[in-house]
Enzyme design. Sequence first.
Site, PDB file in Angstrom:
ATOM      1  CG  ASN A  53      21.716  19.280  42.862  1.00  0.00           C
ATOM      2  OD1 ASN A  53      20.949  19.658  43.801  1.00  0.00           O
ATOM      3  ND2 ASN A  53      22.810  20.053  42.292  1.00  0.00           N
ATOM      4  CG  PHE A 100      24.179  22.011  46.549  1.00  0.00           C
ATOM      5  CD1 PHE A 100      25.679  21.560  46.955  1.00  0.00           C
ATOM      6  CD2 PHE A 100      23.774  23.190  46.533  1.00  0.00           C
ATOM      7  CE1 PHE A 100      26.267  22.461  47.459  1.00  0.00           C
ATOM      8  CE2 PHE A 100      24.711  24.161  47.224  1.00  0.00           C
ATOM      9  CZ  PHE A 100      26.024  23.801  47.552  1.00  0.00           C
ATOM     10  CG  ASP A 150      22.923  19.341  38.405  1.00  0.00           C
ATOM     11  OD1 ASP A 150      22.603  20.285  37.858  1.00  0.00           O
ATOM     12  OD2 ASP A 150      23.825  19.551  39.108  1.00  0.00           O
ATOM     13  CE1 TYR A 204      19.552  32.522  45.294  1.00  0.00           C
ATOM     14  CE2 TYR A 204      19.036  34.533  46.325  1.00  0.00           C
ATOM     15  CZ  TYR A 204      18.780  33.272  46.163  1.00  0.00           C
ATOM     16  OH  TYR A 204      17.522  33.036  46.631  1.00  0.00           O
ATOM     17  CE1 TYR A 261      15.050  30.474  26.539  1.00  0.00           C
ATOM     18  CE2 TYR A 261      13.590  28.633  25.649  1.00  0.00           C
ATOM     19  CZ  TYR A 261      14.901  29.270  26.252  1.00  0.00           C
ATOM     20  OH  TYR A 261      15.808  28.364  25.708  1.00  0.00           O
ATOM     21  NE  ARG A 298      17.909  29.653  53.947  1.00  0.00           N
ATOM     22  CZ  ARG A 298      17.043  29.272  53.055  1.00  0.00           C
ATOM     23  NH1 ARG A 298      16.153  29.859  52.547  1.00  0.00           N
ATOM     24  NH2 ARG A 298      16.871  28.014  52.761  1.00  0.00           N
TER      25      ARG A 298
END
Length: 316
Positions: A35, A37, A59, A146, A160, A187
């Site tokens: 996407n 971002f 997205d 996060y 799953y 970072r």
Amino acid sequence: MSHLSILVTGGAGFLGSHLCDRLIEQGHEVMCVDNFFSGSKENVAHLIGHPRFELIRHDIVRPLFVEADQIYNLACPASPKAYQYNPIKTIKTSTVGMVNVLGLAKRCGARVLHTSTSEVYGDPDVHPQREDYWGNVNPIGPRSCYDEGKRVAESLCMNYHLAHGVEVRIVRIFNTYGPRMHPDDGRVVSNFIMQALHNKPLTLYGDGRQTRSFCYVDDLVAGLMKMMNQDEDVGPVNIGNPTENSMKELAETVLKVTGATCGTTNEPLPQDDPKQRCPDISKAKRVLNWQPEINLETGLSRTVEYYRERIRKGEL
Ligand code: NAD
Ligand code: UDP
């Protein structure tokens, strides 16, 4: 290995773009979903037009209907500045996005490698961190969107796998650096190099004694691909470089490699900043026969070269 159809979510990001490069080199069909971002088209510009490469703006919080044999799930902003920009979106990407990716895998019978993070260990109280350590995460702190998102994503993968037999592989990535890291994503490696190249003092947060272990991107990508293509273990497995450095040492190495004379300056330590982090990679050695090859100085020199070139071209 036969040639596969491979979906890389977050493929236009720092790690994803290097992974796309390696997969194309191996002859696979690559669908890169992003996407944009925190990634960019420039990271994969050299692949656009390649007959086996497809770039899809999408997205992952919305379902995606494509066919794939393997899925590398990297979509999620990785730098604290990026993931804290819209924390709720970060959580949705790691949870709703993960459900969509696992649902896609279930429908196609694809194997999914999910990129988790050393952040699931939080501010660790055991050192170095092994995969069986459960972590010390502040569930309501500024990093939780996060850290907790990634913890839910691991749980989704495992469930799953157990409930529906989806083939999953979970990798916990430790701090990784290299060319194509966004120059101002905040970072430490990109900050220090950009500061050194612009002759501005390197911003040491706190007293600079906190530690991280830095893995060069090529080593990391090799580890991801080994994990995807082995049949023994679903993970989680730590992938990172076990050589631990304080941020003060990192600053000194960046100054040495760049030849800059700007020195360092101290800034406040962000809340919940982990004091130390270092992977125990004995499992990766045993299961994957993997260990990093590139040392910090060599990796930093290559990264500095990348930023220098972009500065020369007037892009930064
Ligand atoms: P990055 O921010 O450069 O790449 C992430 C990519 O995902 C970007 O291109 C971004 O635009 C895309 N993205 C984000 N949200 C999305 C969404 N909802 N839908 C589609 N695309 C989306 O970061 P990176 O360093 O390349 O990290 C890649 C993955 O590895 C991330 O999942 C990150 O959590 C994990 N990881 C990285 C590190 C590291 O040191 N680089 C450490 C631990 C874990
Ligand atoms: N850091 C720093 N100066 C900077 C950016 C980061 O000293 O300009 C420190 C930060 O406080 C942390 C370490 O470097 O202790 C690694 O930070 P980064 O955001 O790269 O990764 P993470 O904290 O997620 O491991």
